[in-house]
Design a protein around this motif. Structure first.
Motif, mmCIF file in Angstrom:
data_model
loop_
_atom_site.group_PDB
_atom_site.id
_atom_site.type_symbol
_atom_site.label_atom_id
_atom_site.label_comp_id
_atom_site.label_asym_id
_atom_site.label_seq_id
_atom_site.Cartn_x
_atom_site.Cartn_y
_atom_site.Cartn_z
ATOM 1 N N UNK A 77 0.822 -1.219 0.000
ATOM 2 C CA UNK A 77 0.000 0.000 0.000
ATOM 3 C C UNK A 77 0.857 1.270 0.000
ATOM 4 N N UNK A 78 2.144 1.124 -0.297
ATOM 5 C CA UNK A 78 3.078 2.264 -0.203
ATOM 6 C C UNK A 78 4.243 1.988 -1.144
ATOM 7 N N UNK A 79 4.633 2.940 -1.985
ATOM 8 C CA UNK A 79 5.793 2.677 -2.856
ATOM 9 C C UNK A 79 7.003 2.306 -2.003
ATOM 10 N N UNK A 80 7.765 1.321 -2.498
ATOM 11 C CA UNK A 80 8.937 0.884 -1.724
ATOM 12 C C UNK A 80 10.081 1.863 -1.982
ATOM 13 N N UNK A 81 9.999 3.012 -1.334
ATOM 14 C CA UNK A 81 11.136 3.949 -1.354
ATOM 15 C C UNK A 81 11.141 4.763 -0.067
ATOM 16 N N UNK A 82 12.326 5.202 0.274
ATOM 17 C CA UNK A 82 12.549 5.849 1.574
ATOM 18 C C UNK A 82 11.641 7.052 1.787
ATOM 19 N N UNK A 83 11.427 7.833 0.693
ATOM 20 C CA UNK A 83 10.632 9.064 0.828
ATOM 21 C C UNK A 83 9.169 8.747 1.138
ATOM 22 N N UNK A 84 8.685 7.606 0.625
ATOM 23 C CA UNK A 84 7.253 7.300 0.780
ATOM 24 C C UNK A 84 6.892 6.727 2.150
ATOM 25 N N UNK A 85 7.842 6.101 2.821
ATOM 26 C CA UNK A 85 7.494 5.429 4.083
ATOM 27 C C UNK A 85 6.838 6.387 5.089
ATOM 28 N N UNK A 86 7.440 7.573 5.339
ATOM 29 C CA UNK A 86 6.779 8.469 6.307
ATOM 30 C C UNK A 86 5.446 9.008 5.802
ATOM 31 N N UNK A 87 5.303 9.133 4.492
ATOM 32 C CA UNK A 87 4.057 9.686 3.938
ATOM 33 C C UNK A 87 2.893 8.722 4.157
ATOM 34 N N UNK A 88 3.157 7.430 3.977
ATOM 35 C CA UNK A 88 2.076 6.436 4.054
ATOM 36 C C UNK A 88 1.990 5.726 5.410
ATOM 37 N N UNK A 89 2.920 6.064 6.307
ATOM 38 C CA UNK A 89 2.930 5.358 7.598
ATOM 39 C C UNK A 89 1.645 5.632 8.373
ATOM 40 N N UNK A 90 1.165 4.605 9.048
ATOM 41 C CA UNK A 90 -0.034 4.741 9.884
ATOM 42 C C UNK A 90 0.183 3.924 11.153
ATOM 43 N N UNK A 91 -0.509 4.284 12.232
ATOM 44 C CA UNK A 91 -0.357 3.488 13.455
ATOM 45 C C UNK A 91 -1.032 2.131 13.303
ATOM 46 N N UNK A 92 -0.638 1.187 14.154
ATOM 47 C CA UNK A 92 -1.375 -0.080 14.224
ATOM 48 C C UNK A 92 -2.846 0.254 14.464
ATOM 49 N N UNK A 93 -3.733 -0.355 13.687
ATOM 50 C CA UNK A 93 -5.155 -0.021 13.810
ATOM 51 C C UNK A 93 -5.570 1.091 12.847
ATOM 52 N N UNK A 94 -4.648 1.533 11.992
ATOM 53 C CA UNK A 94 -4.944 2.596 11.013
ATOM 54 C C UNK A 94 -5.853 2.102 9.888
ATOM 55 N N UNK A 95 -5.991 2.933 8.838
ATOM 56 C CA UNK A 95 -7.028 2.636 7.835
ATOM 57 C C UNK A 95 -6.738 1.365 7.035
ATOM 58 N N UNK A 96 -5.486 1.125 6.658
ATOM 59 C CA UNK A 96 -5.188 -0.088 5.880
ATOM 60 C C UNK A 96 -5.304 -1.317 6.794
ATOM 61 N N UNK A 97 -4.815 -1.171 8.007
ATOM 62 C CA UNK A 97 -4.942 -2.251 9.016
ATOM 63 C C UNK A 97 -6.419 -2.628 9.161
#
Ligand SMILES: NC(=O)CCC(=O)C(=O)O
Length: 309
Positions: A77-97
């Motif tokens: 659910x997130x491009x595999x690159x360093x810049x994208x990780x913080x953009x798509x990060x969500x807490x446990x229980x977030x929307x993708x979870x």
């Protein structure tokens, strides 16, 4: 045989499967010996509605084909690159979870929900694998333990540690198919982790992954087969589909290796939904016929978790 193997682990106090609990209504003696898995070698989908539609359709196909577990790739659910990780990060229980939990419950299927960048309250980001049981509960969580930091001359460069933190727990959870281990991509290169999961009783290890065009052709198949044969268990690696336009181009080739080290199935590079039936009695058969774990020289060497030292 497995009990003898576990007893042979002199110097450790680990239980066969101390983590998690069986899903409601499942008794240990009702353990099932066949598991039909589906592996979704899917494109990375960042739009939440598109992702929900895609996963729902995939689940429908799994139901039609009687799959009992669906596995997704690393960072689906997130491009595999360093810049994208913080953009798509969500807490446990977030929307993708939540989406994954809901789908597992609606379709009543085990869901190995690849990995999702996980943001913690203290601002750290982990590359985290979740597994949901058919009632939608989180059955397991594994934070990638070995961060992917490589620099191959003329080939792949990547430094997860520039942005990600490393997990520090070995993950084995209970299912009606017996204990299952969980690892993430680069973790496959670390025999100690796989040995620990085997010693904790794992008969299958699920590995959401995304190798690349440098190391994929050299090591992908070799690593999955070698962890399978060395630990006499099934190793199931699910990759994202190849996208030549991405900054990190995934190798694909989602794979299932059996405890004899044989390849049961392997995808090509593109989008694919692969079904494979695992005959879990093969674990006991190979351990009976080639009982390597009974010959461990634990008087000379041991693989132990920090907590056992
Ligand atoms: N996403 C990863 O951890 C990639 C690991 C990889 O490609 C390798 O060679 O190891």
């Amino acid at each position: 045989m497995t009990e003898e193997w576990l007893r042979n682990r002199r110097g450790t106090d680990m239980q066969a499967c101390p983590l998690g609990s069986l899903p409601a209504g499942i008794k240990e003696e009702a353990r099932m010996d066949r598991l039909r898995i589906a592996q979704a070698q899917m494109p990375v989908i960042t739009d939440r509605d598109t992702l929900a539609d895609y996963l729902k359709k995939t689940m429908e196909t799994c139901t039609e084909k009687n799959a009992e577990l669906l596995a997704l790739p690393e960072m689906f659910c997130c491009p595999y690159d360093i810049k994208s990780f913080p953009v798509f990060a969500e807490p446990e229980g977030g929307s993708v979870w939540q989406l994954c939990s809901d789908l597992a419950r609606s379709f009543h299927i085990w869901l190995s929900a690849g990995t999702i960048p996980e943001r913690t309250a203290d601002g750290r980001i982990y590359n985290t694998a979740y597994v949901f049981s058919p009632d939608g509960r989180q059955a397991a969580k594994h934070r990638k333990m070995h961060l992917f930091d490589i620099g191959v001359k003329g080939g792949q460069h990547f430094r997860e540690s520039d942005i990600l933190s490393a997990g520090d727990s070995v993950t084995v959870f209970s299912t009606e198919f017996g204990p299952v281990g969980l690892a993430v991509c680069f973790d496959i290169r670390f025999p100690e982790l796989f040995r620990l999961m085997a010693l904790k009783g794992a008969r299958i290890v699920l590995v959401p992954a995304a190798f690349n065009l440098t190391t994929g052709p050299m090591h992908w198949e070799l690593l999955f087969r070698s962890q399978a044969v060395n630990n006499q268990l099934f190793v199931v690696g699910t990759s994202s589909a190849r996208d030549e336009s991405a900054s990190y181009v995934s190798w694909g080739h989602s794979i299932a290796a059996d405890p004899w080290g044989r390849i049961l199935s392997q995808a090509d590079a593109g989008e694919e939904l692969v079904f494979t039936e695992l005959d879990l009695t093969e674990v006991e058969k190979v351990r009976e016929q080639i009982p390597v774990m009974n010959s461990l020289r634990t008087d000379v060497y041991q693989v132990r978790e920090e907590s056992d030292l």
